[in-house]
Structure formats: C-alpha cells, structure tokens
Design a protein around this motif. Sequence first.
Motif, PDB file in Angstrom:
ATOM      1  N   SER A  47      -8.165  39.355 -14.517  1.00 39.56           N
ATOM      2  CA  SER A  47      -7.016  38.881 -14.305  1.00 39.56           C
ATOM      3  C   SER A  47      -6.578  39.375 -13.250  1.00 39.56           C
ATOM      4  CB  SER A  47      -6.080  38.491 -15.339  1.00 39.56           C
ATOM      5  OG  SER A  47      -5.503  39.965 -15.951  1.00 39.56           O
ATOM      6  N   ALA A 101      -3.118  38.941 -20.049  1.00 39.37           N
ATOM      7  CA  ALA A 101      -1.807  39.020 -19.304  1.00 39.37           C
ATOM      8  C   ALA A 101      -1.407  40.388 -19.008  1.00 39.37           C
ATOM      9  CB  ALA A 101      -0.698  38.562 -20.563  1.00 39.37           C
ATOM     10  N   THR A 102      -1.852  41.282 -19.628  1.00 40.50           N
ATOM     11  CA  THR A 102      -1.682  42.788 -19.505  1.00 40.50           C
ATOM     12  C   THR A 102      -2.364  43.070 -17.981  1.00 40.50           C
ATOM     13  OG1 THR A 102      -1.468  43.391 -21.987  1.00 40.50           O
ATOM     14  CG2 THR A 102      -1.785  45.020 -20.217  1.00 40.50           C
ATOM     15  N   LEU A 104      -2.975  41.418 -15.494  1.00 36.84           N
ATOM     16  CA  LEU A 104      -2.255  40.764 -14.385  1.00 36.84           C
ATOM     17  C   LEU A 104      -1.235  41.769 -13.917  1.00 36.84           C
ATOM     18  CD1 LEU A 104      -0.923  37.322 -15.815  1.00 36.84           C
ATOM     19  CD2 LEU A 104      -2.707  37.718 -14.272  1.00 36.84           C
TER      20      LEU A 104
END
Length: 422
Positions: A47, A101-102, A104
């Motif tokens: 990500s 998400a982390t 990112l």
Amino acid sequence: MLSRYMAGAVAARTGDEMSGPALLVTGLAVTGSPVVASWLLAGLTVSAAVGGPLLGVLLDRARRPGRLLAWCLSGYAAGLLMVLYGLGRVPDAALVAVAVATGLLGPALTGGWTAQLPLVAGAEWMGRANALDSMSYNVAGLAGPAVVGVMAAADGGGAAVLVCVGLLVAAFPVAWTLPARGGTVSREPGDGVRRRERGDGAMSGEPGVVSGGSAGWGRASGESVRREMLEGFAVIVRNGALRRATAGSMISCAGLAVLVVSAPVLGVRLTGESGYGALLLAVTAACGLAANTVVAARGEAWRWDTVLVWGTAVLGAGTALAAVSGSFWVAVVAAAVVGAGEGPQLTALFSVRHREAPARLRAQVFTTGASLKITSFAIGSALAGPLVAYSVTAALLTGAALQAAAVAVLAAPRRRSPTPTG
C-alpha cells in the motif's frame, strides 16, 4: 539539531525495518500459517505506492511537517499493535486490511523523514548530512532484522513487534520538534550573516512566508490535493535527472529484492543452514555503512550522478559474484561488494533528489520515490520466489541483469535539466 534528527531517524527506520519481519514471524508463530504471515507482510508493503504521494502533498503543505511525521509514527505503531492483538482473535482478512492501512503511512518513515533534512542542515552541510542520513538506513537494515531474529528466538515474535513499536514511539518527540518551514537558520559561506530559509527554498535576511501552511490544509479541496499529487509526479517525469534516478533506482531495488529473497537459499546451498543467508545480508548492511562513512568524510566532493551509476554497477557485480560463488567465503565477499555499492548508491540518490526537487514539492518527490521503490521491491520479491525455487543461481543472475538494466537507465545520455524553482 542534526544529532537529534539522526537519533530519531535511526529509531524510526529501525522500527520500520523490524516491522515486516516481526509481523512475518509473529503471524507464523500465532497462526501456524505461512500464507497468513506472508499476506500480513505483503499488506504492510504494497500500500506504500498509494500512501506516499498523498503524504508528500500533506508534508509539503504543512508549516510544521515534523508534527505530521510524528502522527504518522503514532499511526504506524498503533496499526502494528492492532495486528498483534488481533492475531488469533479476529478474522485473518481483517488483520490483512489493518496491515494495508498501516502500510499507507510507511513512506513517512523513509522518504518523508529524509525530505526534512534541509530544515535541519544548512546548505553548506547538506553533502555530509545526506551521507549521514543514508547511513541511518544501513544501521536500521543491520540492526532491525537482527533484533527480530533474537526476539523471535526468545519469545516467538510477539516481543519483536513490541520492540518495534517502542522504537517508533521513541522517535515521536524528535519528529514533533523538527524545525518549522521558515525557521531553518543557516550561514552563507564567508558572509557571516545568519539567514533564514523561506518555505519556497529561497534565502533571505527575514523569515519568509510559507505558502500552504497548516491553515492551507483546511482550505484545500480534494481537487487541489489531487492536482498537487499530479504536479509531484510531473516534476519527476519532466526533470531528466529525477526521471533517470527514479526509474534506475526502481529497477535496482527490484534486483536487490531478488538478492534478499535468494540469500537464505544460498546459505542453505553453501552451508546447509538458512541462517547464514541472514548473515550475508548483515555483511551487506555493514559494508554499506562503512562505504557511506567514507562518503560522509568527503562531504560535497562528489559527482552524485556518477556515484549513482557506479554504485549500481558495483551492486550488480556483487550480485553476479554471489550467483557463481562456490563457497560461503566467496559469498561473503560478494555480499561485501554489494554493500560497497548499495551504500553510496542510496546517498547519491538522495543527493540528486535534494538537488533537483523544487523546495515546495520536495516531500512529494521523496515520498513518491520511496513508494515506488517499496513497490518495486515487492515486485522483485514476487519474481524471485519461483526463480529461487527453480535455481538460486538463475535468480541471482536475474538480479544482476536487473542491476545492469538500471545502470543503462542511469547512464543514458543527459540533457541539461532546467534549474528547479520553488
């Protein structure tokens, strides 16, 4: 201030280097599934390609970018804790989503931090400061996996995640107190006048006005953020030196990923123990640190575009030597050669970015570059898997070929780039 910056950079980047291996070994220890463990690692890294450009825009808009970096550190640490707590308690897919998400926020720990170096070091110190900053990556690359290995042997991996979080938290106050734009004090060589660097990169005797400060965040629409992200990409594409450095470093990073994945298998082939492969990577990191120490000692006395080409060529030569190594000690020499090229290569890459990036887009250039390299590493790792399964020699020769391709890109005929403006 530079010493505080370096302490924070080493802590944050060691935590970053630990995070992937720590999740990998913890996921394997708790779930017993290598598939879940590998997906956690993949989620944490893939990500970055999305998060980097957006983080760059926000950092470039912030009057106090260090405070945004501090919150990114907190978010990254919180995400790791959520995954650790959720292992064995919540569905695996949800944990992978948390890892994505982390991830990112990952570019903030690498390129986002490096982009703040001009706020800490005056122009006359940038060459040496840049080399020292690159050394923090070598220290982190050396210490991070080693700490994970020790903690995993003692506790199965969970403690490694906690140590990683502790390092990220330790870097928080350093990031929080990084200078604001317009608050960098430097001294022009020979004039004895203290000057302030304005947010637009110009030097004046009075504090400059920073465009796009923290108030600008609230006024900015989604459309303006998107426009600024495209502008950051456009700078990389249109500036010849940045374009070559970015494309070449991406190809080189994919080749380095092939070497990293091949190292444990090479250790097994030569010694019967995969742990010796990790030792080879430690030799690479140590020699990269030593090479950057030499670079730092000379300060600005380097032609950085040339160093970038030759550093990549030396890295490729070391990879090729590893491919044909018939004994462990030859492989150690190969790992040392790789490190001797990789260390100066990274310093030269940062120097080219600092030199060519417009001041108002510097964070975008660094975080976007970091995102692209992380994504290239993931692609190289995926390519290496089946190659190593077929033949570790074939895999390493492929890695060397990628370095040769990177050299060709970096050494392409140059057209003079326009002087960047703030």
